[in-house]
Design an enzyme around this catalytic site. Structure first.
Site, PDB file in Angstrom:
ATOM      1  N   CYS A   1     -20.018 -61.847  22.799  1.00  0.00           N
ATOM      2  CA  CYS A   1     -21.633 -61.047  22.873  1.00  0.00           C
ATOM      3  C   CYS A   1     -21.313 -60.000  21.756  1.00  0.00           C
ATOM      4  CB  CYS A   1     -21.661 -60.412  24.398  1.00  0.00           C
ATOM      5  SG  CYS A   1     -21.709 -61.492  25.631  1.00  0.00           S
TER       6      CYS A   1
ATOM      7  N   ARG B   1     -22.731 -64.191  15.481  1.00  0.00           N
ATOM      8  CA  ARG B   1     -22.055 -64.410  16.725  1.00  0.00           C
ATOM      9  C   ARG B   1     -22.365 -65.666  17.529  1.00  0.00           C
ATOM     10  NH1 ARG B   1     -18.071 -60.012  17.382  1.00  0.00           N
ATOM     11  NH2 ARG B   1     -17.795 -60.211  19.571  1.00  0.00           N
TER      12      ARG B   1
ATOM     13  N   TRP C   1     -24.075 -63.978  24.837  1.00  0.00           N
ATOM     14  CA  TRP C   1     -23.769 -65.330  25.044  1.00  0.00           C
ATOM     15  C   TRP C   1     -23.243 -65.612  26.360  1.00  0.00           C
ATOM     16  CZ3 TRP C   1     -23.414 -69.605  21.712  1.00  0.00           C
ATOM     17  CH2 TRP C   1     -22.665 -70.770  22.067  1.00  0.00           C
TER      18      TRP C   1
ATOM     19  N   ASN D   1     -18.991 -57.107  27.045  1.00  0.00           N
ATOM     20  CA  ASN D   1     -18.353 -58.663  26.198  1.00  0.00           C
ATOM     21  C   ASN D   1     -17.011 -59.086  27.160  1.00  0.00           C
ATOM     22  OD1 ASN D   1     -17.966 -60.707  24.378  1.00  0.00           O
ATOM     23  ND2 ASN D   1     -16.969 -59.291  23.018  1.00  0.00           N
ATOM     24  N   GLY D   2     -17.110 -60.057  27.423  1.00  0.00           N
ATOM     25  CA  GLY D   2     -15.765 -60.307  28.280  1.00  0.00           C
ATOM     26  C   GLY D   2     -16.137 -61.201  29.420  1.00  0.00           C
TER      27      GLY D   2
ATOM     28  N   GLU E   1      -8.982 -87.643  16.093  1.00  0.00           N
ATOM     29  CA  GLU E   1      -9.412 -86.328  15.817  1.00  0.00           C
ATOM     30  C   GLU E   1      -9.006 -85.604  14.662  1.00  0.00           C
ATOM     31  OE1 GLU E   1     -11.807 -84.885  16.567  1.00  0.00           O
ATOM     32  OE2 GLU E   1     -11.767 -82.666  15.997  1.00  0.00           O
TER      33      GLU E   1
ATOM     34  N   LYS F   1     -11.036 -84.471  11.023  1.00  0.00           N
ATOM     35  CA  LYS F   1     -10.894 -83.348  10.393  1.00  0.00           C
ATOM     36  C   LYS F   1     -10.827 -83.502   8.999  1.00  0.00           C
ATOM     37  CE  LYS F   1     -12.159 -80.609  13.628  1.00  0.00           C
ATOM     38  NZ  LYS F   1     -12.957 -81.723  13.931  1.00  0.00           N
TER      39      LYS F   1
ATOM     40  N   GLU G   1     -13.807 -84.609   7.303  1.00  0.00           N
ATOM     41  CA  GLU G   1     -14.807 -83.646   7.458  1.00  0.00           C
ATOM     42  C   GLU G   1     -14.861 -82.502   6.433  1.00  0.00           C
ATOM     43  OE1 GLU G   1     -14.942 -82.479  11.615  1.00  0.00           O
ATOM     44  OE2 GLU G   1     -16.943 -82.498  11.530  1.00  0.00           O
TER      45      GLU G   1
ATOM     46  N   HIS H   1      -1.004-105.743  12.136  1.00  0.00           N
ATOM     47  CA  HIS H   1      -2.207-106.797  12.445  1.00  0.00           C
ATOM     48  C   HIS H   1      -3.138-106.556  11.183  1.00  0.00           C
ATOM     49  CE1 HIS H   1      -0.456-108.083  16.185  1.00  0.00           C
ATOM     50  NE2 HIS H   1      -0.366-107.020  16.650  1.00  0.00           N
TER      51      HIS H   1
ATOM     52  N   LYS I   1     -24.076 -78.644  12.400  1.00  0.00           N
ATOM     53  CA  LYS I   1     -23.189 -78.396  13.419  1.00  0.00           C
ATOM     54  C   LYS I   1     -23.825 -79.137  14.794  1.00  0.00           C
ATOM     55  CE  LYS I   1     -20.137 -76.171  15.756  1.00  0.00           C
ATOM     56  NZ  LYS I   1     -18.851 -76.756  15.681  1.00  0.00           N
TER      57      LYS I   1
HETATM   58  C1  AGP Z   1     -16.864 -82.417  15.006  1.00  0.00           C
HETATM   59  O1  AGP Z   1     -15.861 -81.666  13.979  1.00  0.00           O
HETATM   60  C2  AGP Z   1     -18.178 -82.587  14.291  1.00  0.00           C
HETATM   61  N1  AGP Z   1     -18.768 -81.177  14.114  1.00  0.00           N
HETATM   62  C3  AGP Z   1     -18.796 -83.501  15.116  1.00  0.00           C
HETATM   63  O2  AGP Z   1     -18.134 -84.719  15.337  1.00  0.00           O
HETATM   64  C4  AGP Z   1     -19.429 -83.065  16.579  1.00  0.00           C
HETATM   65  O3  AGP Z   1     -18.200 -83.275  17.325  1.00  0.00           O
HETATM   66  C5  AGP Z   1     -20.482 -84.111  17.121  1.00  0.00           C
HETATM   67  O4  AGP Z   1     -21.425 -84.024  16.136  1.00  0.00           O
HETATM   68  C6  AGP Z   1     -20.665 -83.699  18.615  1.00  0.00           C
HETATM   69  O5  AGP Z   1     -21.297 -82.482  18.618  1.00  0.00           O
HETATM   70  P1  AGP Z   1     -21.552 -81.968  20.097  1.00  0.00           P
HETATM   71  O6  AGP Z   1     -20.181 -81.774  20.849  1.00  0.00           O
HETATM   72  O7  AGP Z   1     -22.248 -80.558  19.967  1.00  0.00           O
HETATM   73  O8  AGP Z   1     -22.469 -82.911  20.883  1.00  0.00           O
END
Ligand code: AGP
Length: 602
Positions: free
Chosen positions: A2, A27, A75, A101-102, A476, A480, A483, A499, A597
């Site tokens: 927050c 934020r 938030w 906030n907390g 994962e 990264k 991305e 394989h 995002k």
């Molecule tokens: C992860 O770094 C990406 N931004 C993307 O794969 C993300 O995890 C995916 O779009 C799912 O988003 P969500 O968790 O908001 O559903």
């Protein structure tokens, strides 16, 4: 996280409060409000939604004119985003108003105690418990500082609080523990905020009250007190950041800042998920004969890690489906299945469609989300929240780590209820509770990952291999690197290399092996020897302290951790590696090309 702003001075407080909240909008928040002193009272105006909603309400009701006040962007952590849950929270007689906030960890106990004492609660927030406790202490002690000293001794958890008392005109108070709170002054004006950007237009010299420290803003300036109420000094420091740097807390990118927040976020998620009642009854948990997890991207990878943990602890079959596939396939599963949808934003179109389909087919559904009030949070029959706070960088780090922790807590609870934990499960619970320390130590390995990034950032292909949980971490890590490093990274089950993929390995091909599972370590070591013999450059990320990896050109040693939770540690060096590859390539690691995002379209 927050946003907090406080002001005491000679100008009308409202414009200062609104401008300060505007600088804290980055934020993330879902509601806001202000409290401004007026004559012998305090005027509070709050609104759900963004600051525009608050400004409209203020215009409609007539803006308060007082010269001292506090403001807040919320938030949501406890209680949905709404006007009644927005801050400032106040006592019924208007004597006390606070913004916070907390997380007040003993809010429930305080609510019971205060209700028994006759207090009536008007919100679902933990903050209201704090406001009414402060009110009861102030009524008993009659002195704000003494009241805050007693408050600090009664409240458990993290807090940064700004407060006003209607019988104390031209005064604003602050107290903090764990959560940030800073104070500043210019001429005869005093400011209080949760973050530097809100103060930058007025002053670049700020004070950081000590842990449990108290501060009073009045027309004579700033006054600091320690946790026992004794007056103390609080030296000011000069801030050279510009506004954007300040929003990143001095880090170069939000992604790096959010990686650093992971220990706290994981701890907060452990605490909140452990304390909040599980959204399934014991009977429902015992009746389950299958779990199906569906999600996208990193949330899908968190689901893959969760499968390993759930199957090992809860002993029921778990399937994990990519939501964009699930929604067109709706795989057959038992009528007694639980469908878990994992999503940071709670708005991802494919995951939302999967949730709706599962509900339509009559399955029990549970959404694991980070954003209160998000569509999935509202549409799922059951919700578990992570405590990652707003995540600004497109590439998720802290939200992913929080998803893992939430799934650990859920799996442990399911296992206890179904009697799957032989004997004492305390060691497992303790191991999960202590993960934040391991994550902190992994973050300290940044220099080694920077060096490895130097070796690979100009290459085009990299392979990440592992078995079981390690393979899910490789997925994962590969995402990264794609991305934020725009590097073609391929995650592979180590046993699958021979394989076909082995044909791609040539001299200098970088291969990262993740080895955290004792019962699989030898097998993966063998696979690494296979790629090494074909010229690969091998980096091993491992929690096996003593293990020797003859094939390794470099070893990244992680702290020892229970194998079930090792994904939470192994992902950290991979996050750091991807981040530094992106930085070395001069890329916008917070806003990678082509990505959003929250993918709210198919
Ligand atoms: C992860 O770094 C990406 N931004 C993307 O794969 C993300 O995890 C995916 O779009 C799912 O988003 P969500 O968790 O908001 O559903």
């Amino acid at each position: 996280m927050c946003g907090i702003i406080g002001y005491v001075g000679k100008r009308s407080a409202l414009p200062v409060l609104l401008a300060g909240l505007g600088r804290l909008e980055y934020r993330g928040y879902d509601s806001s409000g202000v409290a401004v002193g007026e004559g012998k009272g305090i005027r509070i105006v709050r609104a759900a939604g963004n600051l525009l909603r608050l400004k409209e309400k203020l215009a409609a009701e007539g803006p308060p004119e007082g010269t001292w006040g506090i403001g807040h962007t919320r938030w949501a952590t406890h209680g949905e985003p709404s006007v009644s849950n927005a801050h400032p929270q106040r006592s019924g007689d208007g004597l006390v108003a606070i913004v916070h906030n907390g997380i007040i960890e003993n809010a429930g106990a305080l609510r019971k105690e205060l209700s028994a004492a006759g207090y009536v609660f008007a919100s679902d927030t933990d903050t209201e418990s704090a406001a009414l406790l402060l009110h009861s202490l102030y009524r008993a002690l009659g002195d704000p500082i003494a009241s805050f000293v007693a408050f600090g001794r009664r409240v458990e958890g993290s807090f940064a609080i700004a407060a006003m008392f209607s019988d104390r005109p031209h005064e604003v108070y602050g107290i903090r523990r764990d959560s940030p709170l800073i104070a500043g002054e210019r001429d005869t004006e005093c400011f209080l905020a949760s973050d530097i950007p809100a103060l930058l237009p007025y002053t670049r010299r700020v004070c950081y009250p000590e842990e449990n420290g108290i501060v009073r803003l009045d027309r004579d300036g700033l006054h600091f007190f320690d946790r026992d109420g004794c007056a103390c000094e609080c030296p000011s420091v000069s801030v050279s950041w510009d506004a954007e740097e300040a929003q990143k807390d001095g880090y170069r990118h939000f992604m790096r800042k959010e990686m650093e927040e992971q220990p706290r976020v994981v701890r907060d998620t452990f605490l909140s998920c452990s304390e909040e009642a599980c959204p399934l009854t014991e009977e429902e948990i015992c009746s389950l004969d299958q779990i199906l997890i569906t999600a996208c991207g990193s949330a899908y990878h968190a689901g893959l890690s969760a499968r390993e943990i759930l199957e090992q602890l809860v002993h029921i079959p778990v399937r994990v489906e990519i939501a964009s596939e699930f929604r067109y396939r709706m795989p057959l599963c038992s009528s007694r299945a639980l469908v878990i949808v994992i999503s940071q934003s709670g708005e991802t179109a494919d995951s939302l469609a999967a949730l709706r389909l599962a509900k339509e087919r009559g399955f029990k559904t549970l959404a694991l989300v980070n954003v209160r009030g998000s569509t999935m949070a509202r549409e799922a029959e059951r919700v578990v929240y992570t405590r990652a706070g707003p995540e600004i960088a497109v590439a998720t780090t802290k939200a992913y780590s929080a998803q893992l922790m939430a799934m650990y807590v859920l799996a442990l609870h399911f296992a206890r209820v179904r009697g799957c934990l032989q004997g004492d499960d305390l060691p497992l619970t303790q191991a999960a509770r202590e993960l934040s320390f391991g994550i902190s130590r992994c973050l300290q390995g940044e220099e080694q990952m920077q060096r490895i990034a130097q070796q690979i950032y100009q290459l085009h292909d990299i392979f990440l291999v592992g078995r079981g949980l390690d393979h899910t971490v490789c997925m994962e890590g590969a995402l990264k690197l794609k991305e934020v490093g725009y590097l073609h990274a391929e995650a592979y089950a180590a046993g699958e290399l021979k394989h076909g993929t082995l044909s791609l390995i040539e001299r200098g091909t970088p291969v990262i092996g993740v080895v955290t599972q004792p019962r699989l370590a030898c097998k993966t070591a063998g696979n690494l020897a296979e790629v090494k013999s074909r010229g690969a450059r091998v980096v091993v990320i491992t929690t096996q302290e003593e293990a020797v990896f003859a094939a390794a050109d470099e070893i990244v040693r992680l702290p020892r951790v229970h194998p079930l939770f090792a994904a939470s540690l192994a992902v950290i060096p991979l996050q750091l590696l991807a981040y530094h590859v992106g930085v070395l390539k001069g890329l916008d690691v917070d806003r990678p090309r082509n990505l959003a995002k929250s993918v709210t379209v198919e």
